[in-house]
Design a protein around this motif. Sequence first.
Motif, PDB file in Angstrom:
ATOM      1  N   GLY A   1       7.863  -7.420  21.855  1.00 13.99           N
ATOM      2  CA  GLY A   1       8.449  -8.241  22.899  1.00 13.99           C
ATOM      3  C   GLY A   1       9.955  -8.233  22.932  1.00 13.99           C
ATOM      4  N   SER A   2      10.488  -8.747  24.017  1.00 14.69           N
ATOM      5  CA  SER A   2      11.929  -8.839  24.214  1.00 14.69           C
ATOM      6  C   SER A   2      12.402 -10.259  23.941  1.00 14.69           C
ATOM      7  CB  SER A   2      12.292  -8.420  25.639  1.00 14.69           C
ATOM      8  OG  SER A   2      13.656  -8.581  25.897  1.00 14.69           O
ATOM      9  N   PHE A   3      12.155 -11.170  24.876  1.00 19.04           N
ATOM     10  CA  PHE A   3      12.573 -12.561  24.708  1.00 19.04           C
ATOM     11  C   PHE A   3      11.492 -13.395  24.021  1.00 19.04           C
ATOM     12  CE2 PHE A   3      15.563 -11.304  27.974  1.00 19.04           C
ATOM     13  CZ  PHE A   3      16.694 -12.038  27.674  1.00 19.04           C
TER      14      PHE A   3
ATOM     15  N   MET B   1      10.283 -17.727  20.773  1.00 20.04           N
ATOM     16  CA  MET B   1      11.354 -16.747  20.940  1.00 20.04           C
ATOM     17  C   MET B   1      11.852 -16.323  19.551  1.00 20.04           C
ATOM     18  SD  MET B   1      13.387 -18.540  24.138  1.00 20.04           S
ATOM     19  CE  MET B   1      14.334 -17.084  24.585  1.00 20.04           C
TER      20      MET B   1
ATOM     21  N   GLN C   1      21.260 -11.309  23.570  1.00 20.07           N
ATOM     22  CA  GLN C   1      19.919 -11.330  22.986  1.00 20.07           C
ATOM     23  C   GLN C   1      19.592  -9.992  22.309  1.00 20.07           C
ATOM     24  OE1 GLN C   1      17.110  -9.541  24.312  1.00 20.07           O
ATOM     25  NE2 GLN C   1      15.594 -10.419  22.917  1.00 20.07           N
TER      26      GLN C   1
ATOM     27  N   GLU D   1      11.836  -9.138  32.898  1.00 24.15           N
ATOM     28  CA  GLU D   1      12.290  -8.198  31.868  1.00 24.15           C
ATOM     29  C   GLU D   1      11.395  -8.253  30.647  1.00 24.15           C
ATOM     30  OE1 GLU D   1      14.370  -6.569  28.436  1.00 24.15           O
ATOM     31  OE2 GLU D   1      13.633  -8.612  28.722  1.00 24.15           O
ATOM     32  N   ASP D   2      11.009  -9.458  30.244  1.00 24.15           N
ATOM     33  CA  ASP D   2      10.178  -9.604  29.054  1.00 24.15           C
ATOM     34  C   ASP D   2       8.832  -8.912  29.228  1.00 24.15           C
ATOM     35  OD1 ASP D   2       9.863 -11.064  26.383  1.00 24.15           O
ATOM     36  OD2 ASP D   2       8.083 -11.752  27.454  1.00 24.15           O
ATOM     37  N   THR D   3       8.239  -9.038  30.397  1.00 24.94           N
ATOM     38  CA  THR D   3       6.947  -8.400  30.666  1.00 24.94           C
ATOM     39  C   THR D   3       7.070  -6.882  30.734  1.00 24.94           C
ATOM     40  OG1 THR D   3       6.120 -10.332  31.877  1.00 24.94           O
ATOM     41  CG2 THR D   3       5.040  -8.226  32.302  1.00 24.94           C
TER      42      THR D   3
ATOM     43  N   ARG E   1      21.386 -11.082  28.350  1.00 21.80           N
ATOM     44  CA  ARG E   1      20.618  -9.903  27.910  1.00 21.80           C
ATOM     45  C   ARG E   1      21.334  -9.161  26.795  1.00 21.80           C
ATOM     46  NH1 ARG E   1      17.729  -7.220  25.845  1.00 21.80           N
ATOM     47  NH2 ARG E   1      16.167  -5.733  26.585  1.00 21.80           N
TER      48      ARG E   1
ATOM     49  N   ILE F   1      14.457 -13.123  33.266  1.00 20.54           N
ATOM     50  CA  ILE F   1      13.973 -13.141  31.886  1.00 20.54           C
ATOM     51  C   ILE F   1      12.475 -12.851  31.827  1.00 20.54           C
ATOM     52  CG2 ILE F   1      13.571 -14.629  29.877  1.00 20.54           C
ATOM     53  CD1 ILE F   1      16.233 -15.999  30.494  1.00 20.54           C
TER      54      ILE F   1
ATOM     55  N   PHE G   1       7.983  -5.387  27.268  1.00 19.74           N
ATOM     56  CA  PHE G   1       6.880  -5.367  26.313  1.00 19.74           C
ATOM     57  C   PHE G   1       5.974  -4.171  26.570  1.00 19.74           C
ATOM     58  CE2 PHE G   1       2.460  -6.013  25.274  1.00 19.74           C
ATOM     59  CZ  PHE G   1       2.518  -6.349  23.934  1.00 19.74           C
TER      60      PHE G   1
END
Length: 263
Positions: A240-242, A222, A199, A124-126, A196, A121, A129
Motif C-alpha cells: 500500500g501507499s497511504f 496508515m 509521505q 492514488e492509494d488504490t 505525496r 489520496i 496498491f
Amino acid sequence: MSTNTSVFPSTSFFQSDVWLFSVYLIATYEIVFWLCNGFLIYIEMFDIPSIDQYRIQKHKKKLRFQPDMVHLMIKQTIRNQISLVFLGPIFYYIFNYIGHVDIQGPRPPWSTILFQIALFILSEDTLFFWSHYLLHTPWLYKNIHKKHHVYKQPTGVTAVLSDPIEGIINQFAVWSILVLLKETHIFTICLWVTIRVYQTVMAHSGYNFPYITTQYWLPDLMPGALAHDYHHQHGKWSYGSFFSIWDQLMGTHRLSTSKKQIN
C-alpha cells in the motif's frame, strides 16, 4: 513608425499559466523533497542517539552511504530532477485537456480543497496498491521493479530509484484522478504534491519517527515506514501507499516489529 512598448518579448511567456504552473509544481516538489532528504542524509551520516533509537532496522549495521550507493543515488536523483522540467508543461496541458487548472484565480474554499485532496489520496492509494502488487509478479519484478529494491535498508532518496516504466506507472497513480475533475486550483495541486512527496520520502526513511509520521497517530490504518520498510526488507508484502486497507483485504499486511518504539 510603429513602436513596441515591450522591451522583453519573452515576458508574456514568463507570465503565462503554463510557466507559472511549472514553477509552482517544481518549486513545491523541490522544497519538500530536499528539506526531508537533507534531514535524512544528515542523520545517516552522523550518529545522533536521540534519533538513532527510532531506526527501524536496528538489528542490522547502519547502512551509511557507500560509494556505489552514492553514485547510483546521484545518477537517479539527477534524472528525476531533470524529468521534472519536462513534466511540468506536459502535466499542465494534460490536466487542461479535459478539466481546467486555475493558476491565478483566488484560492477555493477549504471544503473544496479537502474534498479534492481526499479524492487524490484515495485514488492514488488504490491505483498504487494494485500496480505495485502487479509489479511484484515474477516477470515484472525481475525486469522492472527490482531496480527499486536494490537496497533493503531504504533511505529517503532511494524513493527515486526506479525503472522509467515504473516511474510512468507511479505518475499515473498520482495524477489520474485530477484529469477527471472539472476544476482544480494550483494551490490544491501544490498541497497534494507536498503531501505525496512527504509521505513517500518518510515511508522510505528507515526511521519510525514519533509525532511527524502517520504511523505514530494511526499505526494500523496508515502504517507508513513500518509497512514500507518491512516491504523493502523482505521484497514482498505491504504494497500500500497511504493506507493498509487493501493489504488487509488481500492478506498482505505486514509491519515491522519496531512499532513498539513509539507506543
